[in-house]
Design a protein around this motif. Structure first.
Motif, PDB file in Angstrom:
ATOM      1  N   PRO A 218     -60.478   0.895 129.194  1.00 57.07           N
ATOM      2  CA  PRO A 218     -59.839  -0.007 128.226  1.00 57.07           C
ATOM      3  C   PRO A 218     -60.535  -0.045 126.863  1.00 57.07           C
ATOM      4  N   LEU A 219     -61.589   0.748 126.689  1.00 59.99           N
ATOM      5  CA  LEU A 219     -62.420   0.599 125.488  1.00 59.99           C
ATOM      6  C   LEU A 219     -61.851   1.299 124.263  1.00 59.99           C
ATOM      7  N   ILE A 220     -61.359   2.523 124.438  1.00 57.81           N
ATOM      8  CA  ILE A 220     -60.857   3.292 123.297  1.00 57.81           C
ATOM      9  C   ILE A 220     -59.357   3.485 123.469  1.00 57.81           C
ATOM     10  N   LEU A 221     -58.591   2.877 122.571  1.00 60.58           N
ATOM     11  CA  LEU A 221     -57.129   2.882 122.641  1.00 60.58           C
ATOM     12  C   LEU A 221     -56.564   3.444 121.340  1.00 60.58           C
ATOM     13  N   ASP A 222     -55.461   4.192 121.444  1.00 62.25           N
ATOM     14  CA  ASP A 222     -54.860   4.711 120.224  1.00 62.25           C
ATOM     15  C   ASP A 222     -53.336   4.826 120.295  1.00 62.25           C
ATOM     16  N   ARG A 223     -52.732   4.207 121.322  1.00 65.44           N
ATOM     17  CA  ARG A 223     -51.284   4.304 121.411  1.00 65.44           C
ATOM     18  C   ARG A 223     -50.690   3.215 122.310  1.00 65.44           C
ATOM     19  N   LEU A 224     -49.426   2.986 122.069  1.00 65.71           N
ATOM     20  CA  LEU A 224     -48.596   2.102 122.888  1.00 65.71           C
ATOM     21  C   LEU A 224     -47.814   2.974 123.858  1.00 65.71           C
ATOM     22  N   GLU A 225     -47.760   2.576 125.119  1.00 67.05           N
ATOM     23  CA  GLU A 225     -47.013   3.335 126.126  1.00 67.05           C
ATOM     24  C   GLU A 225     -45.900   2.468 126.697  1.00 67.05           C
ATOM     25  N   LEU A 226     -44.651   2.811 126.362  1.00 64.29           N
ATOM     26  CA  LEU A 226     -43.480   2.128 126.922  1.00 64.29           C
ATOM     27  C   LEU A 226     -43.094   2.829 128.212  1.00 64.29           C
ATOM     28  N   ARG A 227     -43.174   2.103 129.330  1.00 67.84           N
ATOM     29  CA  ARG A 227     -43.021   2.697 130.653  1.00 67.84           C
ATOM     30  C   ARG A 227     -41.726   2.289 131.357  1.00 67.84           C
ATOM     31  N   ILE A 228     -40.921   1.460 130.724  1.00 64.70           N
ATOM     32  CA  ILE A 228     -39.796   0.854 131.425  1.00 64.70           C
ATOM     33  C   ILE A 228     -38.574   1.766 131.549  1.00 64.70           C
ATOM     34  N   CYS A 229     -38.467   2.788 130.709  1.00 67.06           N
ATOM     35  CA  CYS A 229     -37.234   3.584 130.671  1.00 67.06           C
ATOM     36  C   CYS A 229     -37.032   4.423 131.929  1.00 67.06           C
ATOM     37  N   ASP A 230     -35.782   4.452 132.405  1.00 66.18           N
ATOM     38  CA  ASP A 230     -35.392   5.398 133.440  1.00 66.18           C
ATOM     39  C   ASP A 230     -35.458   6.821 132.865  1.00 66.18           C
ATOM     40  N   PHE A 231     -35.339   7.814 133.751  1.00 63.62           N
ATOM     41  CA  PHE A 231     -35.277   9.201 133.296  1.00 63.62           C
ATOM     42  C   PHE A 231     -34.031   9.394 132.429  1.00 63.62           C
ATOM     43  N   VAL A 232     -34.213  10.044 131.290  1.00 67.00           N
ATOM     44  CA  VAL A 232     -33.115  10.303 130.355  1.00 67.00           C
ATOM     45  C   VAL A 232     -32.902  11.810 130.280  1.00 67.00           C
ATOM     46  N   GLN A 233     -31.793  12.283 130.823  1.00 69.00           N
ATOM     47  CA  GLN A 233     -31.567  13.728 130.868  1.00 69.00           C
ATOM     48  C   GLN A 233     -31.134  14.290 129.512  1.00 69.00           C
ATOM     49  N   ASP A 234     -30.464  13.497 128.695  1.00 67.55           N
ATOM     50  CA  ASP A 234     -30.009  13.912 127.372  1.00 67.55           C
ATOM     51  C   ASP A 234     -31.170  13.747 126.394  1.00 67.55           C
ATOM     52  N   ILE A 235     -31.741  14.840 125.965  1.00 65.86           N
ATOM     53  CA  ILE A 235     -32.931  14.768 125.130  1.00 65.86           C
ATOM     54  C   ILE A 235     -32.628  14.162 123.768  1.00 65.86           C
ATOM     55  N   ASN A 236     -31.451  14.387 123.238  1.00 65.93           N
ATOM     56  CA  ASN A 236     -31.098  13.753 121.969  1.00 65.93           C
ATOM     57  C   ASN A 236     -31.054  12.231 122.112  1.00 65.93           C
ATOM     58  N   LEU A 237     -30.602  11.748 123.267  1.00 67.28           N
ATOM     59  CA  LEU A 237     -30.623  10.300 123.513  1.00 67.28           C
ATOM     60  C   LEU A 237     -32.056   9.802 123.650  1.00 67.28           C
ATOM     61  N   LEU A 238     -32.882  10.553 124.350  1.00 64.69           N
ATOM     62  CA  LEU A 238     -34.285  10.165 124.485  1.00 64.69           C
ATOM     63  C   LEU A 238     -34.944  10.073 123.112  1.00 64.69           C
ATOM     64  N   LEU A 239     -34.641  11.019 122.238  1.00 61.84           N
ATOM     65  CA  LEU A 239     -35.196  10.963 120.887  1.00 61.84           C
ATOM     66  C   LEU A 239     -34.612   9.796 120.096  1.00 61.84           C
ATOM     67  N   GLY A 240     -33.357   9.443 120.385  1.00 61.57           N
ATOM     68  CA  GLY A 240     -32.751   8.287 119.744  1.00 61.57           C
ATOM     69  C   GLY A 240     -33.436   6.998 120.163  1.00 61.57           C
ATOM     70  N   ILE A 241     -33.731   6.869 121.460  1.00 62.79           N
ATOM     71  CA  ILE A 241     -34.462   5.702 121.965  1.00 62.79           C
ATOM     72  C   ILE A 241     -35.845   5.653 121.332  1.00 62.79           C
ATOM     73  N   THR A 242     -36.476   6.813 121.217  1.00 62.76           N
ATOM     74  CA  THR A 242     -37.810   6.895 120.623  1.00 62.76           C
ATOM     75  C   THR A 242     -37.779   6.513 119.153  1.00 62.76           C
TER      76      THR A 242
END
Length: 372
Positions: A218-242
């Motif tokens: 827990p000492l060195i952090l550099d990003r937020l990790e959103l873990r709630i999303c289901d698998f997204v097969q459409d990569i353009n949609l995944l990039l849209g969510i991102t």
């Protein structure tokens, strides 16, 4: 505006199998592909992308490992199954991928097959710790929205469950209660306490909708990790969510006093925790149609309308960063429904779960072929 964008990276979990069954080959996949790793249940594999700012590079980073895996699986009469749960009829026993891994033994003994799900974790680079924890507070308060856009798990063991994200319903969130972290020290103390009292086995055993991430937690952090999303097969949609996630964080950085839930909500921190947990479970059941409680004013709002309002609020930021086009797949989901909604509609029209999933397998393959 790429130079001012944030770094983005992904952890993508996949199920392998045939057109009607889940078949675990994760050990062979890990040996063949250095960018793939085993999950505790051998029917899962995961690949991790290196961080990039440019969405064009992100597309290639996401599609290439999937195409390589697909070719290898095809040669063995296997495929990628685009569901976030074990959707086909399956053995309900946990299938260990590494019998010598003591952490996997703990997971099998305590959670069993409930952890056999697939998802996508979205990492956003934030190296300023105060901003990182403000972003974690805000995105946690709105995590149900991202789950609702991505929901893709209405089936389990060849049955319809009645839930849009069966994955998030069954996944064992751990520890069961997670505070709103006021700052980095609060997070460090909480982690150490939960490992000491055995609520967590190790730093990895923190399974929530969102968490801080970094090279030495827990000492060195550099990003937020959103873990709630289901698998997204459409990569353009995944990039849209991102893109929606990144824009919300950039929007927060410009409006810290008015968008940090710790300073801009009518609720106490304890009340916010309850509301966020409740919203996630309601969204897992009905996704875009769910009635949620807004973290700012406590008003009830339909999830689809909340997302529409949020996208409207983000429009100036999207224009500033020239990212409007990336959000088009999200708008399409709002109009046509998410993956679970489409699958449920097909099921209600008489298609079998096997037929529905195989249509999606064909759609995945078509996307990969067109990306050449």
């Amino acid at each position: 505006m790429i130079k001012n964008n944030l770094y983005k990276g992904f952890e993508v979990e996949l199920f392998t199998g045939s057109s009607n069954s889940h078949i675990g080959v994760s050990t062979d996949v890990e040996e063949k592909f250095p960018d793939f790793v085993k999950e505790p249940d051998k029917r899962n594999v995961e690949y991790i992308t290196t961080p990039e700012k440019d969405y064009k590079f992100l597309y290639e980073k996401l599609i290439t490992p999937r195409k390589n895996l697909r070719q290898w699986l095809n040669n063995r009469g296997l495929t990628i199954i685009p569901s976030s749960t074990l959707c086909f009829k399956h053995d309900i026993e946990f299938q260990r991928s590494d019998i010598n891994n003591t952490y996997h033994q703990f997971i099998q003994d305590n959670y069993g097959i409930s952890v056999a799900t697939s998802s996508v974790h979205i990492n956003i680079g934030i190296d300023d710790l105060d901003r990182l924890f403000a972003a974690i507070r805000l995105i946690r308060s709105e995590a149900a929205l991202y789950l609702s856009i991505s929901a893709s798990s209405p089936f389990l063991n060849n049955k319809i469950t009645g839930n849009h994200s069966q994955r998030w319903i069954q996944f064992p969130k751990t520890p069961s209660k997670v505070p709103f972290f006021v700052n980095h020290k609060c997070y460090i103390d909480w982690i150490k306490q939960n490992i000491a009292n055995k609520n967590m086995q190790n730093i990895r055993h923190f399974w929530s909708s969102i968490r801080p991430n970094g090279p030495q937690r827990p000492l060195i952090l550099d990003r937020l990790e959103l873990r709630i999303c289901d698998f997204v097969q459409d990569i353009n949609l995944l990039l849209g969510i991102t893109a929606m996630l990144e824009l919300r964080i950039l929007n927060l950085f410009e409006n810290l006093q008015t968008l940090d839930p710790m300073t801009s909500s009518i609720f106490s921190i304890d009340e916010l925790i309850e509301i966020c947990d409740q919203n996630e479970m309601i969204a897992a059941k009905e996704s875009l149609n769910s009635e949620l409680i807004h973290w700012q004013d406590g008003k009830k709002v339909i999830c689809r309308e909340w997302i529409e309002n949020l996208l409207s609020d983000l429009s100036p930021t999207a224009e500033k960063f020239n990212m409007q086009h990336l959000l088009k797949p999200v708008y399409k989901v709002l109009e046509e429904g998410n993956q679970s909604m489409k699958w449920i509609n097909q099921y209600q029209k008489g298609l079998s779960i096997e037929q529905i999933i195989n249509i999606s397998i064909d759609d995945m393959m078509k996307e990969e072929e067109e990306s050449v």
